[in-house]
Design a protein around this motif. Structure first.
Motif, PDB file in Angstrom:
ATOM      1  N   ARG A  24     -22.306  -2.806  -6.426  1.00 47.74           N
ATOM      2  CA  ARG A  24     -20.992  -3.113  -7.000  1.00 47.74           C
ATOM      3  C   ARG A  24     -21.075  -4.308  -7.928  1.00 47.74           C
ATOM      4  O   ARG A  24     -20.473  -4.306  -9.009  1.00 47.74           O
ATOM      5  N   TYR A  25     -21.833  -5.308  -7.532  1.00 50.69           N
ATOM      6  CA  TYR A  25     -22.017  -6.502  -8.368  1.00 50.69           C
ATOM      7  C   TYR A  25     -22.647  -6.124  -9.706  1.00 50.69           C
ATOM      8  O   TYR A  25     -22.185  -6.549 -10.764  1.00 50.69           O
ATOM      9  N   TRP A  26     -23.704  -5.316  -9.658  1.00 48.95           N
ATOM     10  CA  TRP A  26     -24.418  -4.970 -10.878  1.00 48.95           C
ATOM     11  C   TRP A  26     -23.600  -4.038 -11.778  1.00 48.95           C
ATOM     12  O   TRP A  26     -23.706  -4.120 -13.012  1.00 48.95           O
ATOM     13  N   ILE A  27     -22.783  -3.199 -11.213  1.00 47.10           N
ATOM     14  CA  ILE A  27     -21.889  -2.366 -12.036  1.00 47.10           C
ATOM     15  C   ILE A  27     -20.886  -3.249 -12.769  1.00 47.10           C
ATOM     16  O   ILE A  27     -20.639  -3.067 -13.963  1.00 47.10           O
ATOM     17  N   LEU A  28     -20.326  -4.218 -12.066  1.00 48.89           N
ATOM     18  CA  LEU A  28     -19.337  -5.097 -12.697  1.00 48.89           C
ATOM     19  C   LEU A  28     -19.975  -6.003 -13.751  1.00 48.89           C
ATOM     20  O   LEU A  28     -19.309  -6.418 -14.699  1.00 48.89           O
ATOM     21  N   ARG A  29     -21.244  -6.310 -13.622  1.00 48.63           N
ATOM     22  CA  ARG A  29     -21.943  -7.125 -14.609  1.00 48.63           C
ATOM     23  C   ARG A  29     -22.405  -6.311 -15.818  1.00 48.63           C
ATOM     24  O   ARG A  29     -22.731  -6.862 -16.854  1.00 48.63           O
ATOM     25  N   ASN A  30     -22.459  -4.999 -15.686  1.00 43.38           N
ATOM     26  CA  ASN A  30     -22.991  -4.119 -16.709  1.00 43.38           C
ATOM     27  C   ASN A  30     -22.017  -4.012 -17.890  1.00 43.38           C
ATOM     28  O   ASN A  30     -20.866  -3.619 -17.715  1.00 43.38           O
ATOM     29  N   PRO A  31     -22.474  -4.326 -19.110  1.00 42.35           N
ATOM     30  CA  PRO A  31     -21.575  -4.265 -20.276  1.00 42.35           C
ATOM     31  C   PRO A  31     -21.229  -2.842 -20.713  1.00 42.35           C
ATOM     32  O   PRO A  31     -20.372  -2.655 -21.575  1.00 42.35           O
ATOM     33  N   ASN A  32     -21.886  -1.840 -20.147  1.00 44.71           N
ATOM     34  CA  ASN A  32     -21.592  -0.453 -20.518  1.00 44.71           C
ATOM     35  C   ASN A  32     -20.270   0.044 -19.947  1.00 44.71           C
ATOM     36  O   ASN A  32     -19.747   1.052 -20.404  1.00 44.71           O
ATOM     37  N   TRP A  33     -19.741  -0.651 -18.958  1.00 42.91           N
ATOM     38  CA  TRP A  33     -18.448  -0.293 -18.372  1.00 42.91           C
ATOM     39  C   TRP A  33     -17.362  -1.082 -19.100  1.00 42.91           C
ATOM     40  O   TRP A  33     -17.507  -2.273 -19.357  1.00 42.91           O
ATOM     41  N   TRP A  46     -13.162  -2.255  -3.021  1.00 43.19           N
ATOM     42  CA  TRP A  46     -12.714  -3.088  -1.899  1.00 43.19           C
ATOM     43  C   TRP A  46     -11.300  -2.687  -1.501  1.00 43.19           C
ATOM     44  O   TRP A  46     -10.351  -2.849  -2.258  1.00 43.19           O
ATOM     45  N   ALA A  47     -11.167  -2.162  -0.297  1.00 42.21           N
ATOM     46  CA  ALA A  47      -9.859  -1.749   0.203  1.00 42.21           C
ATOM     47  C   ALA A  47      -9.058  -2.939   0.707  1.00 42.21           C
ATOM     48  O   ALA A  47      -7.842  -2.889   0.786  1.00 42.21           O
ATOM     49  N   ASP A  48      -9.743  -4.030   1.010  1.00 45.41           N
ATOM     50  CA  ASP A  48      -9.103  -5.208   1.581  1.00 45.41           C
ATOM     51  C   ASP A  48      -9.234  -6.380   0.605  1.00 45.41           C
ATOM     52  O   ASP A  48     -10.348  -6.759   0.226  1.00 45.41           O
ATOM     53  N   ASP A  49      -8.112  -6.956   0.186  1.00 46.73           N
ATOM     54  CA  ASP A  49      -8.132  -8.073  -0.763  1.00 46.73           C
ATOM     55  C   ASP A  49      -8.846  -9.294  -0.209  1.00 46.73           C
ATOM     56  O   ASP A  49      -9.498 -10.025  -0.958  1.00 46.73           O
ATOM     57  N   ASP A  50      -8.763  -9.507   1.089  1.00 53.92           N
ATOM     58  CA  ASP A  50      -9.423 -10.668   1.692  1.00 53.92           C
ATOM     59  C   ASP A  50     -10.939 -10.550   1.586  1.00 53.92           C
ATOM     60  O   ASP A  50     -11.632 -11.527   1.292  1.00 53.92           O
ATOM     61  N   VAL A  51     -11.457  -9.361   1.807  1.00 48.19           N
ATOM     62  CA  VAL A  51     -12.903  -9.145   1.695  1.00 48.19           C
ATOM     63  C   VAL A  51     -13.335  -9.342   0.247  1.00 48.19           C
ATOM     64  O   VAL A  51     -14.361  -9.972  -0.029  1.00 48.19           O
TER      65      VAL A  51
END
Length: 62
Positions: A24-33, A46-51
């Protein structure tokens, strides 16, 4: 059966791994998205905002 699949989708042992720097971290860092795609993925990841807040804090401190 439906509830079992819902709970399985919230598991920490899914294919994306566990820990703070999983796929998930690497997808969010990927500029292709695009930003819009990333915003939707965050809601799906993430289903839970606290997590999510805890993981985000770990990313900021590491």
């Amino acid at each position: 059966m439906y509830m079992a699949s819902v709970f399985a989708s919230l598991s920490n042992t899914q294919a994306h791994g566990c820990g703070d720097f999983d796929i998930r971290y690497w997808i969010l860092r990927n500029p292709n998205w695009t930003l819009d795609e990333k915003q939707k993925l965050i809601m799906d990841f993430w289903a839970d905002d606290d997590v999510y807040d805890e993981v985000l804090e770990q990313w900021e401190w590491t």
